[in-house]
Write a protein that holds these residues in place. Sequence first.
Motif, PDB file in Angstrom:
ATOM      1  N   ALA A 149       0.682 -21.206  10.088  1.00 46.54           N
ATOM      2  CA  ALA A 149       1.445 -20.213  10.713  1.00 46.54           C
ATOM      3  C   ALA A 149       0.326 -19.065  10.672  1.00 46.54           C
ATOM      4  CB  ALA A 149       2.667 -19.893  10.273  1.00 46.54           C
ATOM      5  N   GLY A 150       0.814 -17.835  11.140  1.00 45.09           N
ATOM      6  CA  GLY A 150      -0.072 -16.871  11.300  1.00 45.09           C
ATOM      7  C   GLY A 150       0.566 -15.635  10.867  1.00 45.09           C
ATOM      8  N   ALA A 151      -0.452 -14.342  10.839  1.00 45.77           N
ATOM      9  CA  ALA A 151       0.054 -13.187  10.747  1.00 45.77           C
ATOM     10  C   ALA A 151      -0.715 -12.042  11.385  1.00 45.77           C
ATOM     11  CB  ALA A 151       0.007 -12.693   9.042  1.00 45.77           C
ATOM     12  N   MET A 152      -0.137 -10.916  11.711  1.00 45.18           N
ATOM     13  CA  MET A 152      -1.171  -9.801  12.439  1.00 45.18           C
ATOM     14  C   MET A 152      -1.401  -8.778  11.360  1.00 45.18           C
ATOM     15  SD  MET A 152      -2.602  -9.306  15.320  1.00 45.18           S
ATOM     16  CE  MET A 152      -4.062  -8.736  14.754  1.00 45.18           C
ATOM     17  N   CYS A 153      -2.535  -8.555  11.016  1.00 43.85           N
ATOM     18  CA  CYS A 153      -2.760  -7.468   9.947  1.00 43.85           C
ATOM     19  C   CYS A 153      -3.628  -5.965  10.448  1.00 43.85           C
ATOM     20  CB  CYS A 153      -3.243  -8.170   8.782  1.00 43.85           C
ATOM     21  SG  CYS A 153      -2.715  -9.675   8.253  1.00 43.85           S
TER      22      CYS A 153
ATOM     23  N   GLU B  67      -2.124   0.116   7.481  1.00 45.35           N
ATOM     24  CA  GLU B  67      -2.490   0.388   6.127  1.00 45.35           C
ATOM     25  C   GLU B  67      -1.633   1.563   5.771  1.00 45.35           C
ATOM     26  OE1 GLU B  67      -6.912   0.631   5.538  1.00 45.35           O
ATOM     27  OE2 GLU B  67      -7.046  -1.291   6.638  1.00 45.35           O
ATOM     28  N   ALA B  68      -1.361   1.790   4.420  1.00 44.99           N
ATOM     29  CA  ALA B  68      -0.581   2.911   4.007  1.00 44.99           C
ATOM     30  C   ALA B  68      -0.860   4.226   4.423  1.00 44.99           C
ATOM     31  CB  ALA B  68      -0.290   2.945   2.711  1.00 44.99           C
ATOM     32  N   HIS B  69      -2.144   4.767   4.520  1.00 44.24           N
ATOM     33  CA  HIS B  69      -2.424   5.933   4.832  1.00 44.24           C
ATOM     34  C   HIS B  69      -2.449   6.254   6.268  1.00 44.24           C
ATOM     35  CE1 HIS B  69      -5.998   3.748   5.057  1.00 44.24           C
ATOM     36  NE2 HIS B  69      -6.560   4.427   5.923  1.00 44.24           N
ATOM     37  N   CYS B  70      -2.644   5.151   7.187  1.00 46.20           N
ATOM     38  CA  CYS B  70      -2.630   5.374   8.624  1.00 46.20           C
ATOM     39  C   CYS B  70      -1.624   5.072   9.690  1.00 46.20           C
ATOM     40  CB  CYS B  70      -4.106   5.007   9.068  1.00 46.20           C
ATOM     41  SG  CYS B  70      -4.366   3.005   8.801  1.00 46.20           S
ATOM     42  N   GLY B  71      -0.891   4.186   9.299  1.00 45.95           N
ATOM     43  CA  GLY B  71       0.256   3.737  10.246  1.00 45.95           C
ATOM     44  C   GLY B  71      -0.382   3.443  11.516  1.00 45.95           C
TER      45      GLY B  71
ATOM     46  N   THR C  45      -6.321  -3.521   1.682  1.00 48.76           N
ATOM     47  CA  THR C  45      -4.938  -3.906   1.640  1.00 48.76           C
ATOM     48  C   THR C  45      -4.254  -3.366   2.775  1.00 48.76           C
ATOM     49  OG1 THR C  45      -4.808  -3.269  -0.886  1.00 48.76           O
ATOM     50  CG2 THR C  45      -2.876  -3.143   0.307  1.00 48.76           C
ATOM     51  N   LYS C  46      -3.333  -4.180   3.221  1.00 53.47           N
ATOM     52  CA  LYS C  46      -2.613  -3.841   4.470  1.00 53.47           C
ATOM     53  C   LYS C  46      -0.840  -3.900   4.148  1.00 53.47           C
ATOM     54  CE  LYS C  46      -6.051  -4.327   7.693  1.00 53.47           C
ATOM     55  NZ  LYS C  46      -6.410  -3.314   8.498  1.00 53.47           N
ATOM     56  N   ILE C  47      -0.210  -3.379   4.768  1.00 52.99           N
ATOM     57  CA  ILE C  47       1.045  -3.106   4.372  1.00 52.99           C
ATOM     58  C   ILE C  47       1.878  -3.630   5.998  1.00 52.99           C
ATOM     59  CG2 ILE C  47       0.842  -1.340   2.799  1.00 52.99           C
ATOM     60  CD1 ILE C  47       2.061   0.553   4.961  1.00 52.99           C
TER      61      ILE C  47
ATOM     62  N   GLY D 106      16.732  -4.251   7.509  1.00 50.77           N
ATOM     63  CA  GLY D 106      17.247  -5.342   8.115  1.00 50.77           C
ATOM     64  C   GLY D 106      16.071  -6.224   8.271  1.00 50.77           C
ATOM     65  N   LEU D 107      16.302  -7.402   9.209  1.00 55.47           N
ATOM     66  CA  LEU D 107      15.353  -8.346   9.078  1.00 55.47           C
ATOM     67  C   LEU D 107      15.064  -9.120   7.764  1.00 55.47           C
ATOM     68  CD1 LEU D 107      13.180  -7.141  11.879  1.00 55.47           C
ATOM     69  CD2 LEU D 107      15.040  -8.709  12.098  1.00 55.47           C
ATOM     70  N   LYS D 108      15.987  -9.244   6.630  1.00 57.10           N
ATOM     71  CA  LYS D 108      15.801  -9.751   5.645  1.00 57.10           C
ATOM     72  C   LYS D 108      15.022 -10.916   5.401  1.00 57.10           C
ATOM     73  CE  LYS D 108      19.180  -6.417   3.482  1.00 57.10           C
ATOM     74  NZ  LYS D 108      18.129  -5.416   3.126  1.00 57.10           N
ATOM     75  N   GLY D 109      15.343 -11.663   6.435  1.00 56.76           N
ATOM     76  CA  GLY D 109      15.049 -13.044   6.297  1.00 56.76           C
ATOM     77  C   GLY D 109      13.551 -13.347   6.662  1.00 56.76           C
ATOM     78  N   ASN D 110      12.890 -11.977   7.157  1.00 56.39           N
ATOM     79  CA  ASN D 110      11.424 -12.121   7.124  1.00 56.39           C
ATOM     80  C   ASN D 110      10.765 -11.364   6.220  1.00 56.39           C
ATOM     81  OD1 ASN D 110       8.801 -11.027   8.649  1.00 56.39           O
ATOM     82  ND2 ASN D 110       9.339 -13.228   9.770  1.00 56.39           N
ATOM     83  N   ALA D 111       9.873 -12.095   5.741  1.00 51.26           N
ATOM     84  CA  ALA D 111       8.970 -11.444   4.561  1.00 51.26           C
ATOM     85  C   ALA D 111       7.989 -10.437   5.225  1.00 51.26           C
ATOM     86  CB  ALA D 111       8.211 -12.517   3.912  1.00 51.26           C
ATOM     87  N   THR D 112       8.331  -9.020   4.898  1.00 52.08           N
ATOM     88  CA  THR D 112       7.188  -8.203   5.321  1.00 52.08           C
ATOM     89  C   THR D 112       6.783  -7.593   3.969  1.00 52.08           C
ATOM     90  OG1 THR D 112       9.134  -7.251   6.786  1.00 52.08           O
ATOM     91  CG2 THR D 112       7.002  -5.919   6.204  1.00 52.08           C
ATOM     92  N   CYS D 113       5.274  -7.985   4.090  1.00 55.94           N
ATOM     93  CA  CYS D 113       4.410  -8.001   2.836  1.00 55.94           C
ATOM     94  C   CYS D 113       3.135  -7.305   2.867  1.00 55.94           C
ATOM     95  CB  CYS D 113       3.726  -9.213   2.779  1.00 55.94           C
ATOM     96  SG  CYS D 113       4.730 -11.011   2.836  1.00 55.94           S
ATOM     97  N   VAL D 114       3.175  -6.668   1.444  1.00 56.64           N
ATOM     98  CA  VAL D 114       1.747  -5.731   1.219  1.00 56.64           C
ATOM     99  C   VAL D 114       0.796  -7.177   1.038  1.00 56.64           C
ATOM    100  CG1 VAL D 114       0.588  -4.230  -0.419  1.00 56.64           C
ATOM    101  CG2 VAL D 114       3.151  -3.801   0.200  1.00 56.64           C
ATOM    102  N   MET D 115      -0.351  -7.073   1.764  1.00 57.67           N
ATOM    103  CA  MET D 115      -1.142  -8.082   1.470  1.00 57.67           C
ATOM    104  C   MET D 115      -2.452  -7.454   1.014  1.00 57.67           C
ATOM    105  SD  MET D 115       0.392 -10.702   2.448  1.00 57.67           S
ATOM    106  CE  MET D 115      -1.098 -11.674   2.161  1.00 57.67           C
ATOM    107  N   ASN D 116      -3.267  -8.123   0.182  1.00 61.00           N
ATOM    108  CA  ASN D 116      -4.302  -7.688  -0.686  1.00 61.00           C
ATOM    109  C   ASN D 116      -5.546  -8.771  -0.165  1.00 61.00           C
ATOM    110  OD1 ASN D 116      -3.316  -5.459  -1.937  1.00 61.00           O
ATOM    111  ND2 ASN D 116      -2.358  -6.985  -3.556  1.00 61.00           N
ATOM    112  N   TYR D 117      -6.718  -8.400   0.232  1.00 61.00           N
ATOM    113  CA  TYR D 117      -7.859  -8.961   0.503  1.00 61.00           C
ATOM    114  C   TYR D 117      -8.990  -8.712  -0.781  1.00 61.00           C
ATOM    115  CZ  TYR D 117      -4.892  -9.304   4.655  1.00 61.00           C
ATOM    116  OH  TYR D 117      -4.099  -9.638   5.380  1.00 61.00           O
ATOM    117  N   ASP D 118      -9.197  -9.464  -1.489  1.00 65.12           N
ATOM    118  CA  ASP D 118      -9.802  -9.323  -2.567  1.00 65.12           C
ATOM    119  C   ASP D 118     -11.132 -10.300  -2.434  1.00 65.12           C
ATOM    120  OD1 ASP D 118      -8.202  -7.399  -3.926  1.00 65.12           O
ATOM    121  OD2 ASP D 118      -7.035  -8.899  -4.425  1.00 65.12           O
ATOM    122  N   GLY D 119     -11.905  -9.742  -1.716  1.00 70.79           N
ATOM    123  CA  GLY D 119     -13.167 -10.771  -1.307  1.00 70.79           C
ATOM    124  C   GLY D 119     -12.881 -11.961  -0.714  1.00 70.79           C
ATOM    125  N   ALA D 120     -11.951 -11.861   0.630  1.00 69.54           N
ATOM    126  CA  ALA D 120     -11.696 -13.042   1.197  1.00 69.54           C
ATOM    127  C   ALA D 120     -12.722 -13.442   2.406  1.00 69.54           C
ATOM    128  CB  ALA D 120     -10.254 -12.875   2.119  1.00 69.54           C
ATOM    129  N   GLN D 121     -13.197 -14.597   2.607  1.00 69.94           N
ATOM    130  CA  GLN D 121     -14.041 -14.980   3.461  1.00 69.94           C
ATOM    131  C   GLN D 121     -13.465 -14.851   4.974  1.00 69.94           C
ATOM    132  OE1 GLN D 121     -15.350 -18.979   4.011  1.00 69.94           O
ATOM    133  NE2 GLN D 121     -17.352 -18.582   4.180  1.00 69.94           N
TER     134      GLN D 121
END
Length: 598
Positions: free
Chosen positions: A160-164, A167-171, A194-196, A259-274
Amino acid sequence: MPAYRAPKRDIDFVLKELLNSEEHFAGLENAGDMNVELMDAILDSGAKFAEEVVAPLNQVGDEEGCQFDDGKVTTPTGYKEAFHQYAANGWQGLSVPESDGGLGLPGSVGLTLTEMIGSASWAWSMYSGLAGAPISCLVNGGTEEQKQRFLPKLLTGEWAGAMCLTEAHCGSDVGMLRTKAVKNSDGSYTLTGTKIFISGGEQDITDNIVHAILARVEGAPEGNKGISLFIAPKFNVNDDGSLGEFNHITAGNIEKKMGLKGNATCVMNYDGAQAFLLGEENRGLDVMFKLMNTARIGTAVQGLAGAEAAFQGALTYANERLQMRSLTGTKNPDGPADPIIVHPDVRRMLMTQKAFTEGSRALCYWLAQLVDVTKFGSDEAKVKEAEDILGLLTPVAKGFCTETGVEVTNLGMQVFGGHGYIQEHGMEQIVRDTRISTVYEGTTGIQALDLIGRKVMGSGGELLRVFTKKIHKFCAGHVDSENMVPFTEVLSGLNKQWGEITMHVGGKAMEDAEEVGSASVDFLMFSGYVTFAYLWAQMADVAQQKIAEGNDDGFYKAKLATAEFYFKRLLPRAQAHAIGAQAGADTVMQLNADEFAF
């Protein structure tokens, strides 16, 4: 909990009688072997899937929610199985070009599936919908090697996928993002940041999650000009397509949402990801905007989906709930009271729901057909007109269909009275799940600024003129139709007024730029009411023709009655927005920031 039933009769009406899908498909080139029979087969199977598989998960997802434990997310019971059943039907690649492994069918068919499945459970549908984000990014900006590496398993639903973006400071101001990309010697990049608010950023449904991420390459210009787009999988992918090492992409938390509690809305950390660059450095928004326009129409469908679910629940309840007697005499002599649908105010709420829901369906489906034309049309003039109308009406659809969708869901809860406020009946969940639609993909205010600032004023009024000429032509073509005069006279007047409001605001903006922002939301809402009036007038025309031919199907009587209700009871709201749009910036700007509270 309301039992969802796909509104196939109205869907058929919009696709076949209002929008003439048969003629539409015949005018497309290289869009697969699409025809009305194939469309019917897809929609029939989609309706069955929505009703029997997805709808039962709606309340389950809300009650169980997603669970978070040490970076891992557990989705609600049944979500995983439903996702793989959806993918097995081939729908994940429905509108992806055949050359990239998809079915290559027009996106308008997929949008209809989105409505039905989203009405059944928008929270569940987001997992399959968001898988489309990296697919779209790869199709529009990926190299052949990148497509071969990632697309096959995204299209089969193995991944599956995600659109990232956020970020917390810029919306929504993505030009302020801080996620950093450093180029490596092998041509890949290393991402840190980090993305929110990343929907589906982590889940237990698929073996891998492919993230499409906006980031700034080290040394790139500030602002939007320095944004690049990357693909980064949760697990790296080996040359043979198997999963490799973990790619240092982790969920730091999941949001506790309204709402939309069945969908995971995540804080994502990219710690040196390729990660791998899509397109060119600093040109990430070029690829992203191709996705974002479609995403805005998709969010308009979220407003439609919530409205349809709320209308169905309210209509069923209004026919079953016994309370008081009709003022014109007993309608249910065998019962202790009459069903509440006999009461005028309940009828007002139901008619409002029906008018906004069916108007939203007509607009979203029409825009989806225009997207088809821009992709598969061969007539340059028609393609240009489609692009212009999409440019104007996409922000209108996103803003108006979600704002009215929220109104419709609240009316659904109101029809239930106190029972609507109780969780077990499901109506308050629909309100909660739909409310975010006015925020997703840019708030109503942002859509309004895009409409009046970039699309109307930015084109010198040309995009608006393309559409108002279309409305004028429709009205002029019905001057000899006595039954249509009540619709076309009002519509013609509003069409002229639209241009006058634009000239007024534009003239004042030459002296004070704040006039545009002050007028924007009222301008968008006025535009939405007029656009719906244009569509409802067309629907009334079709219904009148059917009735004149002797067709006694009550559907057409209901369609005509709803058009009349819209023109007489809802369209007058446009005048309040016209006044607001021209009220002047001083009405909102005269207080200093420290004078709002004292």
